[in-house]
Design an enzyme around this catalytic site. Structure first.
Site, PDB file in Angstrom:
ATOM      1  N   ARG A 146       0.734  -1.044  -0.091  1.00 29.50           N
ATOM      2  CA  ARG A 146       0.000   0.078  -0.097  1.00 29.50           C
ATOM      3  C   ARG A 146       1.022   1.374   0.034  1.00 29.50           C
ATOM      4  O   ARG A 146       2.012   1.106   0.353  1.00 29.50           O
ATOM      5  CB  ARG A 146      -0.834   0.073   1.125  1.00 29.50           C
ATOM      6  CG  ARG A 146      -1.752  -1.295   1.334  1.00 29.50           C
ATOM      7  CD  ARG A 146      -2.533  -0.863   2.733  1.00 29.50           C
ATOM      8  NE  ARG A 146      -3.424  -2.185   2.802  1.00 29.50           N
ATOM      9  CZ  ARG A 146      -4.313  -2.477   3.856  1.00 29.50           C
ATOM     10  NH1 ARG A 146      -4.371  -1.460   4.897  1.00 29.50           N
ATOM     11  NH2 ARG A 146      -5.045  -3.531   4.047  1.00 29.50           N
ATOM     12  N   ASP A 160       0.532   5.576   0.957  1.00 28.68           N
ATOM     13  CA  ASP A 160      -0.359   6.420   1.817  1.00 28.68           C
ATOM     14  C   ASP A 160      -0.816   7.518   0.623  1.00 28.68           C
ATOM     15  O   ASP A 160      -0.282   7.680  -0.249  1.00 28.68           O
ATOM     16  CB  ASP A 160       0.410   7.310   2.768  1.00 28.68           C
ATOM     17  CG  ASP A 160       0.910   6.156   3.772  1.00 28.68           C
ATOM     18  OD1 ASP A 160       0.267   5.184   4.065  1.00 28.68           O
ATOM     19  OD2 ASP A 160       2.041   6.638   4.474  1.00 28.68           O
ATOM     20  N   ARG A 210       8.714   7.920   5.775  1.00 23.39           N
ATOM     21  CA  ARG A 210       8.588   9.172   6.281  1.00 23.39           C
ATOM     22  C   ARG A 210       8.850   9.679   7.431  1.00 23.39           C
ATOM     23  O   ARG A 210       9.598  10.756   7.529  1.00 23.39           O
ATOM     24  CB  ARG A 210       7.119   9.723   5.929  1.00 23.39           C
ATOM     25  CG  ARG A 210       6.911   9.603   4.473  1.00 23.39           C
ATOM     26  CD  ARG A 210       5.264   9.744   4.480  1.00 23.39           C
ATOM     27  NE  ARG A 210       4.764  10.805   4.748  1.00 23.39           N
ATOM     28  CZ  ARG A 210       3.344  10.917   5.257  1.00 23.39           C
ATOM     29  NH1 ARG A 210       2.685  10.218   4.750  1.00 23.39           N
ATOM     30  NH2 ARG A 210       2.826  12.233   5.624  1.00 23.39           N
TER      31      ARG A 210
END
Length: 251
Positions: free
Chosen positions: A49, A51, A200
């Site tokens: 996945r 974001d 991140r």
């Protein structure tokens, strides 16, 4: 028949990869395109996945269809899918996959790249794909900070709460380094798996260390604390790109 796709997309207009109940995921857009080509509307299985706002250059995915539905030369599959996609999503390659191949479960690792523009003025051509950091970064410090993430660690201090409890927050990072070209810094992170917003969190921490907010060596302490509050900031989504997904070599 099973097919593997490698997909690139600009994530600015999407709520991540996965099909969403509210908002639009990249997966949904490609499944809609596949439904135009194949009557049984195949489901697309992604390797991971991403974001909201995160980009991809090498997202891998697979789908299956009955043999009687595939009525084009294989070399035209990529072109046929792209004809139904918006310009910010593209299938870069499309080919047959082994019967037991699974884009997610067969993945052995991934490479992410995080882009930073380190200049007083933002480069307008990179505004959608790089984080503007106007404060001068110390190259030696960011390189030192990056190396401290390599290895098998508990990365809970650098990940956000996804709402789903993980069996373990231990991951192995096999590469974390920083390259500089002019005002552009690139953080390259490779590993066997990543927690929610982990890349991140790592990028934000490296940048803050490069700004002098804390010494790189403090990262060792952050890793042991297993507490998101002790680590650096979460870097903005738009600087992150899923660069490549690694699979075992075919025997």
């Amino acid at each position: 028949m099973k097919f593997k796709l490698v997909i690139a997309y600009d994530g600015a207009n999407y709520e991540g990869w996965q099909t969403q109940k509210i908002g639009t995921g990249v997966q949904q857009i490609i499944e809609d395109a596949l439904a135009k080509l194949f009557p049984r509307k195949p489901v697309l299985h992604g390797s991971s996945r991403t974001d909201t706002g995160v980009h991809a250059l090498g997202m891998a995915a697979h789908f299956e269809i009955p043999p009687d539905e595939f009525k084009m030369p294989l070399r035209k599959l990529r072109l046929a899918i792209n004809a139904w996609l918006p310009e910010d999503i593209r299938v870069m390659s499309a080919g047959r996959a082994p019967e037991k191949f699974h884009a997610r479960f067969d993945a052995k690792g991934k490479q992410y790249r995080y882009f930073i523009w380190n200049h007083v003025a933002m480069n307008p051509l990179l505004r959608r794909t790089a984080w503007h950091v106007p404060v001068k970064l110390d190259l030696k410090r960011v390189k030192t900070a990056a190396k401290l993430f390599v290895g098998k660690h508990d990365f809970q201090s650098f990940a956000a709460n996804s709402g789903n409890k993980k069996k373990t927050t231990v991951r192995t990072v096999t590469r974390c380094d920083v390259q500089k070209s002019g005002s552009k810094f690139t953080v390259i992170i490779e590993g066997d798996g990543f927690l929610y917003k982990m890349c991140r969190g790592i990028a934000g921490t490296i940048v803050q260390s490069g700004m002098g907010k804390f010494p790189p060596e403090q990262i060792k302490h952050m890793l042991t604390q297993k507490d998101r509050r002790v680590a650096g900031m979460t870097a903005p989504a738009h600087g992150l790109v899923l660069w490549k997904v690694f699979y075992p070599r075919a025997k």
